[in-house]
Every structure is written in C-alpha cells, then in structure tokens.
Design a protein around this motif. Sequence first.
Motif, PDB file in Angstrom:
ATOM      1  N   GLY A  32       0.846  -1.239   0.531  1.00  0.00           N
ATOM      2  CA  GLY A  32      -0.227  -0.352   0.240  1.00  0.00           C
ATOM      3  C   GLY A  32       1.065   1.662   0.010  1.00  0.00           C
ATOM      4  O   GLY A  32       0.424   2.557  -0.129  1.00  0.00           O
ATOM      5  N   THR A  33       2.164   1.228  -0.360  1.00  0.00           N
ATOM      6  CA  THR A  33       3.105   2.453   0.058  1.00  0.00           C
ATOM      7  C   THR A  33       3.658   2.881  -0.826  1.00  0.00           C
ATOM      8  O   THR A  33       3.438   2.071  -2.095  1.00  0.00           O
ATOM      9  N   PRO A  34       2.651   4.276  -0.995  1.00  0.00           N
ATOM     10  CA  PRO A  34       3.104   4.929  -3.030  1.00  0.00           C
ATOM     11  C   PRO A  34       4.681   4.390  -3.165  1.00  0.00           C
ATOM     12  O   PRO A  34       5.567   4.876  -2.279  1.00  0.00           O
ATOM     13  N   ILE A  35       5.047   5.009  -4.157  1.00  0.00           N
ATOM     14  CA  ILE A  35       6.434   5.095  -5.203  1.00  0.00           C
ATOM     15  C   ILE A  35       5.929   6.239  -5.997  1.00  0.00           C
ATOM     16  O   ILE A  35       5.155   6.541  -6.387  1.00  0.00           O
ATOM     17  N   ILE A  36       7.780   6.718  -5.991  1.00  0.00           N
ATOM     18  CA  ILE A  36       7.804   7.532  -6.935  1.00  0.00           C
ATOM     19  C   ILE A  36       8.603   7.675  -7.940  1.00  0.00           C
ATOM     20  O   ILE A  36       9.670   7.050  -7.304  1.00  0.00           O
ATOM     21  N   MET A  37       8.878   6.962  -9.058  1.00  0.00           N
ATOM     22  CA  MET A  37       9.663   6.933  -9.920  1.00  0.00           C
ATOM     23  C   MET A  37      10.940   7.349 -10.995  1.00  0.00           C
ATOM     24  O   MET A  37       9.948   8.371 -11.863  1.00  0.00           O
ATOM     25  N   VAL A  38      11.812   8.080 -11.327  1.00  0.00           N
ATOM     26  CA  VAL A  38      12.064   8.692 -12.025  1.00  0.00           C
ATOM     27  C   VAL A  38      13.271   7.773 -13.100  1.00  0.00           C
ATOM     28  O   VAL A  38      14.388   7.436 -12.568  1.00  0.00           O
ATOM     29  N   GLY A  39      13.099   7.845 -13.750  1.00  0.00           N
ATOM     30  CA  GLY A  39      13.052   6.998 -15.137  1.00  0.00           C
ATOM     31  C   GLY A  39      13.897   7.244 -16.259  1.00  0.00           C
ATOM     32  O   GLY A  39      12.850   7.066 -17.470  1.00  0.00           O
ATOM     33  N   PRO A  40      15.077   8.548 -16.883  1.00  0.00           N
ATOM     34  CA  PRO A  40      15.061   8.677 -18.102  1.00  0.00           C
ATOM     35  C   PRO A  40      15.712   7.955 -18.858  1.00  0.00           C
ATOM     36  O   PRO A  40      16.720   7.235 -18.171  1.00  0.00           O
ATOM     37  N   ALA A  60       9.625  -2.981 -14.696  1.00  0.00           N
ATOM     38  CA  ALA A  60       9.203  -4.502 -13.805  1.00  0.00           C
ATOM     39  C   ALA A  60       8.399  -3.819 -12.946  1.00  0.00           C
ATOM     40  O   ALA A  60       7.575  -5.237 -12.274  1.00  0.00           O
ATOM     41  N   PHE A  61       8.621  -2.536 -11.710  1.00  0.00           N
ATOM     42  CA  PHE A  61       7.678  -2.763 -11.105  1.00  0.00           C
ATOM     43  C   PHE A  61       6.319  -1.935 -10.960  1.00  0.00           C
ATOM     44  O   PHE A  61       5.781  -2.883  -9.885  1.00  0.00           O
ATOM     45  N   VAL A  62       6.208  -1.795 -11.790  1.00  0.00           N
ATOM     46  CA  VAL A  62       4.732  -1.184 -12.268  1.00  0.00           C
ATOM     47  C   VAL A  62       3.984  -2.796 -12.568  1.00  0.00           C
ATOM     48  O   VAL A  62       2.957  -2.944 -12.545  1.00  0.00           O
ATOM     49  N   GLU A  63       4.835  -3.861 -13.631  1.00  0.00           N
ATOM     50  CA  GLU A  63       4.493  -4.779 -13.246  1.00  0.00           C
ATOM     51  C   GLU A  63       3.969  -5.639 -12.452  1.00  0.00           C
ATOM     52  O   GLU A  63       3.372  -6.601 -12.200  1.00  0.00           O
ATOM     53  N   GLU A  64       4.987  -5.360 -11.648  1.00  0.00           N
ATOM     54  CA  GLU A  64       4.984  -6.388 -10.291  1.00  0.00           C
ATOM     55  C   GLU A  64       3.484  -6.506  -9.671  1.00  0.00           C
ATOM     56  O   GLU A  64       2.576  -6.494  -8.836  1.00  0.00           O
ATOM     57  N   ARG A  65       3.490  -4.574  -9.273  1.00  0.00           N
ATOM     58  CA  ARG A  65       2.038  -4.315  -8.380  1.00  0.00           C
ATOM     59  C   ARG A  65       1.197  -4.618  -9.571  1.00  0.00           C
ATOM     60  O   ARG A  65      -0.387  -4.674  -8.722  1.00  0.00           O
ATOM     61  N   ALA A  66       0.948  -4.563 -10.598  1.00  0.00           N
ATOM     62  CA  ALA A  66      -0.526  -5.277 -11.557  1.00  0.00           C
ATOM     63  C   ALA A  66      -0.608  -6.124 -11.204  1.00  0.00           C
ATOM     64  O   ALA A  66      -1.987  -6.786 -10.663  1.00  0.00           O
ATOM     65  N   ALA A  67       0.358  -7.502 -11.566  1.00  0.00           N
ATOM     66  CA  ALA A  67       0.361  -8.928 -10.933  1.00  0.00           C
ATOM     67  C   ALA A  67      -0.122  -9.297  -9.428  1.00  0.00           C
ATOM     68  O   ALA A  67      -1.305 -10.281  -9.383  1.00  0.00           O
ATOM     69  N   THR A  68       0.437  -8.027  -8.468  1.00  0.00           N
ATOM     70  CA  THR A  68       0.569  -8.363  -6.849  1.00  0.00           C
ATOM     71  C   THR A  68      -1.115  -7.843  -6.719  1.00  0.00           C
ATOM     72  O   THR A  68      -1.871  -8.440  -5.619  1.00  0.00           O
ATOM     73  N   GLY A  69      -1.979  -6.719  -7.288  1.00  0.00           N
ATOM     74  CA  GLY A  69      -3.050  -6.057  -6.988  1.00  0.00           C
ATOM     75  C   GLY A  69      -3.062  -5.035  -5.581  1.00  0.00           C
ATOM     76  O   GLY A  69      -3.580  -4.717  -5.436  1.00  0.00           O
ATOM     77  N   ALA A  70      -1.385  -5.047  -5.797  1.00  0.00           N
ATOM     78  CA  ALA A  70      -0.475  -3.447  -4.933  1.00  0.00           C
ATOM     79  C   ALA A  70      -1.879  -2.513  -4.597  1.00  0.00           C
ATOM     80  O   ALA A  70      -2.060  -1.763  -6.062  1.00  0.00           O
ATOM     81  N   LYS A  71      -2.271  -1.891  -3.746  1.00  0.00           N
ATOM     82  CA  LYS A  71      -2.994  -0.548  -4.258  1.00  0.00           C
ATOM     83  C   LYS A  71      -1.782   0.665  -3.787  1.00  0.00           C
ATOM     84  O   LYS A  71      -2.937   1.753  -3.759  1.00  0.00           O
ATOM     85  N   GLY A  72      -0.758   0.235  -3.401  1.00  0.00           N
ATOM     86  CA  GLY A  72      -0.060   1.169  -3.848  1.00  0.00           C
ATOM     87  C   GLY A  72      -0.081   2.592  -4.891  1.00  0.00           C
ATOM     88  O   GLY A  72      -0.471   1.575  -6.098  1.00  0.00           O
ATOM     89  N   ARG A  73      -0.411   4.173  -4.936  1.00  0.00           N
ATOM     90  CA  ARG A  73      -0.142   5.032  -5.770  1.00  0.00           C
ATOM     91  C   ARG A  73       1.358   4.567  -6.045  1.00  0.00           C
ATOM     92  O   ARG A  73       2.203   4.739  -5.931  1.00  0.00           O
ATOM     93  N   GLN A 101       5.715  13.227   2.174  1.00  0.00           N
ATOM     94  CA  GLN A 101       5.375  13.395   3.824  1.00  0.00           C
ATOM     95  C   GLN A 101       4.902  11.986   4.379  1.00  0.00           C
ATOM     96  O   GLN A 101       3.808  11.793   4.981  1.00  0.00           O
ATOM     97  N   GLU A 102       3.472  11.238   3.350  1.00  0.00           N
ATOM     98  CA  GLU A 102       3.283  10.331   3.283  1.00  0.00           C
ATOM     99  C   GLU A 102       3.357   9.112   3.129  1.00  0.00           C
ATOM    100  O   GLU A 102       2.753   8.324   3.452  1.00  0.00           O
ATOM    101  N   GLY A 103       4.941   9.052   2.968  1.00  0.00           N
ATOM    102  CA  GLY A 103       5.374   7.300   3.033  1.00  0.00           C
ATOM    103  C   GLY A 103       6.456   7.351   2.120  1.00  0.00           C
ATOM    104  O   GLY A 103       6.652   5.775   1.514  1.00  0.00           O
TER     105      GLY A 103
END
Length: 595
Positions: A448-456, A465-478, A540-542
């Motif tokens: 459920g933890t939100p993540i910010i990714m910077v990848g030019p 890989a991160f987004v695929e994993e979160r989609a596959a596991t149904g993770a609710k984090g933004r 600030q929200e973690g």
Amino acid sequence: MTTPKQNFLPESAPFSGDRRLRVEALLGELSRDEQIWLSGYLAAAGMSGAAVAAEVKPTMVLYGSESGNAEGCAAGLSAAIKAKGWPVRLVNMADCMVKDLSREKRVLVVVSTWGEGDPPEPATRFFTELCADSAPRLEGLEFAVFGLGDSSYADFCECGKVVDRRLEALGAKRLLPRVDADVDYEGPFDAWKAAVLEMLEPSVGGAVVEVTEPIVTAKPAIEYGKKRPFPAAVKALVRLSGRGSAKNTCHLELSLEGSGMAYKPGDVLGVLPRNSPAMVEEMLALVGLSGEEPVAVGEEQLPLQAALESKFDITALGLPIVKKVAELTANADLLAELEEPALAGFKEWMKGRELRDLLQRFPVRGVTAEAFVGILRKMPPRLYSIASSLRSHPGEVHLTVGAVYYETHGRRREGVCSTYLCDRIREGGVVDVYTHANKNFFLPEDPGTPIIMVGPGTGIAPFRAFVEERAATGAKGRNWLFFGEQHFNEDFLYQLEWQDYLKSGVLTRMDVAFSRDTDQKIYVQHRMLEKAADLYAWLQEGAYFYVCGDAARMAKDVHEALLQIHREQGGLSEAQAEEAISALQKAKRYQKDVY
C-alpha cells in the motif's frame, strides 16, 4: 589410584557454580565422536562450534557495495570466520558510523569503487565522515582492506585506497597490505581471504575442537550463476526507438526456462558479451597473429580468435594493461611514458582511447599468442537493470538496452555489450546470462506504500518491472512515474504500455520531459520542480523515491531538485534539507540504481 578429573571448560568460559559442574559432567560422559557431533550441531545452529581456550578478538567485516560484488565477498569472509567459531559481525557501511569504529578491535574492509573514483551510493555518508577533519582517532583498531574496481578507469580502486590511507592516518594498525582487484576479482579475493584467516589464527589460544561439516541439501545437477552463466535463448528483439531517432534502444526478451534462476523487481541481469568480429580482426592484425594459435583459457584450449571473441576484454585501456605491454615489449619509449614527469601527460593521452590505440602507437610484434593474452584481462560481465516482473512473464527476463556509439580522437567507438545485444544478436540466438540480486533497489514491503519513480532513457527499465509487479500482485499503493527522452514521437519507450496502465489506474500519474521538442531543454528534474507540492506531499505520506539512469549528470540533478523541493515546500534550511534527504536514504525510502 584415582584418575584426575579432566577439565573441559577453560577458566574464561561463561559458566559458574552448579551450572559449570553440570556442563563438565555432561562433556565428560560424551565420546569424542559425540563431542564432535555436538560441536558441529551448535555451529550449524549459529552458535560457537569450537571450544576455544582463550578470548578471541571480535572482528567486524565492513563492506561498501553498489552492485553486490563487495557484499558477496564480505559475506563469504564473514561466514568463513564464523565457521572457525570466532566472533564476527557483518556490517554495511550504510549502517556504520565512523565514530563506532573507535569501539572496535579489528575491522576487515571490503569496498568497491564506482565510476570515476566514487564510493558506492549506500556508503557515501560513511566516506564523508571518514574523510572529515572531525573523524575520531582509531589507535586501538587493527584493519585490512580489499578493494574492488575496474582498471579501465583512471581512479582504479580509489575507494579502497582512501579507506586504507585514512584508517592509517587516524592511528589504526594495518594487518595486511591492501589488495586492489580488477573485475576478475574472485581469485585475488580467495587469496586475500586465506591470508586473513591465517593471520587471525595465531590470535586464538588453546585447542580448537575439530568440527564436522554440516549436512547440506543436494544442489541441482547444474547450478547457473556468474561462474557458469545460463545460455538464454532470445525470444524477441524489438527496436523501441523510432526510425528518425538519433538513438538505437532495444527491448529484449530472453528465456530462462530450465535455468532454475529467479529474480525480483529491482534485480539485475549479468550478461557475458562477445567482442565484434571486426574488432577481433583488427587486434589480430595489430599483433601479427593469425587467430588459429591455441591458447589456454582456464582449463580450456581455444584458438586465439575464439578466445578474443568471448573470453577477453580487448578494448578497455588502463594503466595495469599498459604496464604489462611495456614489460612484454621492453619498449623504451613506453617505459619512459610511465615515469614521472611524463606519466601525468600520458594519463591524459589515454582518456577516450582503447587498447588498439596503444598498440598502434607502441607496436607489439613477434610475441606468442599466449604472451599476448597474458596482458589482457578476462571479459567482465555487464549488469543491466531487469525490465520485467517474473510474475508477469514466468520463465522470462526482459532488458531495455541503448546501443552506445561515440567518436573520440577521430575514431568511431562502440559499447561492447550494448552493440552486441542491439546489433549482432538475433531472435533465436543465445546470450550467456545470470541473475544478480540488487539489495539496494527494491519495492516496499507494504504493497500500500506509494512510490515515485524517476527513470529517463533506459533508466525506465526497473520501473517497468515495478509497475508490472504491482499490477500482478494487485498492490494498492499509488505509482507515479517521471520519464524523459529526446523526442516524443521517436523516443517514448513503452508508450502504449504506460497509457494502458494509466487507463487501468495501476499507474496513478505520469510526467514526461522530451528535451529536444522544445526551444528550452526540459528534463525530468524540471518536471519534478513543477510538481513540487504534490511530490513533497507524497513523500510526507511515506512514499518511496527511486532514481535510475546516468550517475554523472541526471542523478545529481535529480538529487539537487529533491533538496530544493524540501527547502521550498518544507521551509527547511540547506542543512535541514540535507538531513531530511539523509533520513530518507537511511530508511531505504530514497534508492538509486545509477551507472
């Protein structure tokens, strides 16, 4: 006549009174085989498996690692010391304050050098403290240093040298000479580890009970890894860059079926490249050899041409190789370049040049094939951020690779591995690979933890890989992604996939920067500053903050933008902002995968 009672426990043993008598009685009832079995059992259970008749000086094994090689070496050394029954602690420089060393008796340091003499990212704070004027005196400390590096860089093993010099300057006592190891570090490390264990041995008094080997489960018939890479079939090779792009960026899909290898989002893939046939032919011509001459490569015998194609690095130029060429040829002019005051100018000449440039200026002729390969170092693997989730693509691993082309000193140059993967490999071909855990770059445990990714650019790879994993596991984090490249129409890597994720809600938001589509160049750090209020609120929200890509410029610019956001949005001073960023790093909420 009564046989005197044997005392099994030394005076220093932490037992007293009735407990001591009971332990002595039990040991006295055991046969030697039973004593050995019990000793081995306790060792396997993580307890001391040896009865030591004197205090053993505790040892800290301290490591600084970027890609995991130094950490692996340190863990192996720690395990070897522990197997002796001696007290040892394995400590990451990220978790060590330099002032803590003043309470240590012995520290064994294993540290890598990153890029142009930089410390591993997790060890940055430790190095700052170590080199500061306020660093504590360490007269009571004994130390030894093993450095890992790449001799193609001017500041070869610089971080190991810095630690070695500073510890001595602070009053610590050197136990062994520092070792500087190149990319083929395993052999030198094994020799250093053996020297360390031999050096530690005399400090242990009394008799040590021999410990039987613990029982281990059977390993698979073939265990693939760095020493034995897996021949992965190329299932797909797609050019991501448009026809009008100045870049050649490719997406590769490799099969891991039958390898037994696995990986997690954030891990990397080691690739064993092959030199281009044209480069091999040029090298053979420069040394006047046919390529058919047999040479020994480990336990193998190969024709020289085949060995140059896949076993040796024939491009990188560093001082260790130059010195070997000078010794082999006894070339007076080259030997003179390696002496002061000429050496400084020669180092400048080396910048941007390759081995072939050296051999053209200082010819190597009339040498045997064996002598020639003796000056070369083994082909180092290249590490690529994995661009796929194993949950989404079982039995596969994906890469995002940008082919490297450039020109220096009037000659076209190419990246060895990037052009191998993008230009010379075809679908159905085979690439030798192994998976490698990246313990410094990973998703939060809480889905459920939100993540910010910077990848030019190709820095987008681990975030796919991160987004695929979160989609596959149904993770609710933004999930918030910043991406940058040159042109929207030609260089928007995985554009359709990101659009689908945005529509489905898996990707919460995405901000892009295409630097060549506007009069004023806009990069990812500029987009961060435009969204400063929201970005600060997420943190600030973690939220976890990730950066992947170029270490020399982009990562530093992103870091500065992050500091500015904390100053402006949080109302912090420069020192407070730096302290806040440091706290994020210490909490593993600010992670970098840079190169």
